[in-house]
Design a protein around this motif. Structure first.
Motif, PDB file in Angstrom:
ATOM      1  N   UNK A   1       0.808  -1.087   0.030  1.00 37.37           N
ATOM      2  CA  UNK A   1       0.112  -0.061   0.145  1.00 37.37           C
ATOM      3  C   UNK A   1       0.924   1.106   0.226  1.00 37.37           C
ATOM      4  N   UNK A   2       0.494   2.129  -0.634  1.00 35.93           N
ATOM      5  CA  UNK A   2       1.237   3.242  -0.908  1.00 35.93           C
ATOM      6  C   UNK A   2       0.999   4.482   0.114  1.00 35.93           C
ATOM      7  N   UNK A   3       1.576   5.486   0.006  1.00 40.40           N
ATOM      8  CA  UNK A   3       1.104   6.586   0.744  1.00 40.40           C
ATOM      9  C   UNK A   3       0.106   7.149   0.084  1.00 40.40           C
ATOM     10  N   UNK A   4      -0.064   7.125  -1.151  1.00 33.64           N
ATOM     11  CA  UNK A   4      -1.418   7.896  -1.581  1.00 33.64           C
ATOM     12  C   UNK A   4      -2.457   7.113  -1.183  1.00 33.64           C
ATOM     13  N   UNK A   5      -2.615   5.767  -1.133  1.00 32.51           N
ATOM     14  CA  UNK A   5      -3.713   5.180  -0.723  1.00 32.51           C
ATOM     15  C   UNK A   5      -4.195   5.259   0.746  1.00 32.51           C
ATOM     16  N   UNK A   6      -2.942   5.595   1.560  1.00 32.66           N
ATOM     17  CA  UNK A   6      -3.238   5.767   2.885  1.00 32.66           C
ATOM     18  C   UNK A   6      -3.877   7.076   3.301  1.00 32.66           C
ATOM     19  N   UNK A   7      -3.276   8.357   2.355  1.00 37.19           N
ATOM     20  CA  UNK A   7      -3.879   9.609   2.397  1.00 37.19           C
ATOM     21  C   UNK A   7      -5.013   9.558   1.929  1.00 37.19           C
ATOM     22  N   UNK A   8      -5.447   8.678   0.807  1.00 35.78           N
ATOM     23  CA  UNK A   8      -7.030   9.009   0.585  1.00 35.78           C
ATOM     24  C   UNK A   8      -7.839   8.158   1.443  1.00 35.78           C
ATOM     25  N   UNK A   9      -7.315   7.137   2.223  1.00 31.64           N
ATOM     26  CA  UNK A   9      -8.025   6.540   3.298  1.00 31.64           C
ATOM     27  C   UNK A   9      -8.296   7.436   4.406  1.00 31.64           C
ATOM     28  N   UNK A  50      -7.693   0.338   2.806  1.00 34.21           N
ATOM     29  CA  UNK A  50      -6.732  -0.044   3.903  1.00 34.21           C
ATOM     30  C   UNK A  50      -6.265  -1.513   3.574  1.00 34.21           C
ATOM     31  N   UNK A  51      -7.334  -2.181   3.419  1.00 33.80           N
ATOM     32  CA  UNK A  51      -7.245  -3.663   3.163  1.00 33.80           C
ATOM     33  C   UNK A  51      -6.788  -3.963   1.842  1.00 33.80           C
ATOM     34  N   UNK A  52      -7.357  -3.433   0.675  1.00 33.77           N
ATOM     35  CA  UNK A  52      -6.990  -3.670  -0.538  1.00 33.77           C
ATOM     36  C   UNK A  52      -7.221  -2.703  -1.626  1.00 33.77           C
ATOM     37  N   UNK A 112      -5.486   7.124  -7.466  1.00 34.46           N
ATOM     38  CA  UNK A 112      -5.962   6.048  -8.573  1.00 34.46           C
ATOM     39  C   UNK A 112      -4.837   6.342  -9.843  1.00 34.46           C
ATOM     40  N   UNK A 113      -4.404   7.466  -9.963  1.00 35.78           N
ATOM     41  CA  UNK A 113      -3.281   7.718 -10.960  1.00 35.78           C
ATOM     42  C   UNK A 113      -2.155   6.944 -10.665  1.00 35.78           C
ATOM     43  N   UNK A 114      -1.732   7.197  -9.167  1.00 37.14           N
ATOM     44  CA  UNK A 114      -0.467   6.429  -8.834  1.00 37.14           C
ATOM     45  C   UNK A 114      -0.325   4.876  -9.050  1.00 37.14           C
TER      46      UNK A 114
END
Length: 138
Positions: A1-9, A50-52, A112-114
């Motif tokens: 999981x990248x930083x962008x997914x964490x920040x979006x969550x 966070x999960x997927x 999403x772009x990342x």
């Protein structure tokens, strides 16, 4: 999981908190159901991120806060609209809830772009052995 997914969550979780209704104000059942259902959907999307953090979850994470932000931006001229009445029941003031929705949508779009642009590890960019070198037995 990248930083962008964490920040979006995290942004989706904040968006869910500021959109949760705490007052009744005498509205009908449908606006109340939407006012509770939309933050629950934001929370579910944050947990799924966070999960997927898949592409479909990220796309839904862009669409839901975008709809909320659009309702905040254009909800004033349409007082009979059910969604604008439901968004009006939010815990936070309208300007704060709208800003949280915009931030969540932009961070989810960035994630999403990342996700789409970055290569999958081990699939596309694997190093090929140099020709003529012996391979290890399988």
């Amino acid at each position: 999981m990248t930083w962008s997914s964490w920040s979006a969550a995290v942004a989706l979780a904040v968006c869910a908190v500021v959109h949760f209704p705490l007052r009744g104000d005498g509205f009908a059942l449908v606006p109340h159901a939407l006012a509770v259902g939309l933050p629950v959907l934001c929370t579910a999307l944050a947990l799924l991120l966070v999960v997927r953090p898949g592409v479909l979850v990220l796309a839904a994470s862009v669409a839901l806060p975008s709809a909320l932000a659009g309702t905040h931006a254009c909800g004033g001229p349409f007082p009979s609209d059910v969604l604008s009445r439901a968004v009006g029941l939010a815990l936070a003031p309208q300007w704060l809830a709208g800003a949280a929705a915009v931030a969540a949508a932009l961070l989810a779009l960035t994630a999403l772009v990342v996700r789409v642009v970055s290569p999958f590890p081990g699939r596309h960019w694997a190093v090929w052995p140099v020709p003529g070198t012996p391979r290890a037995p399988d």
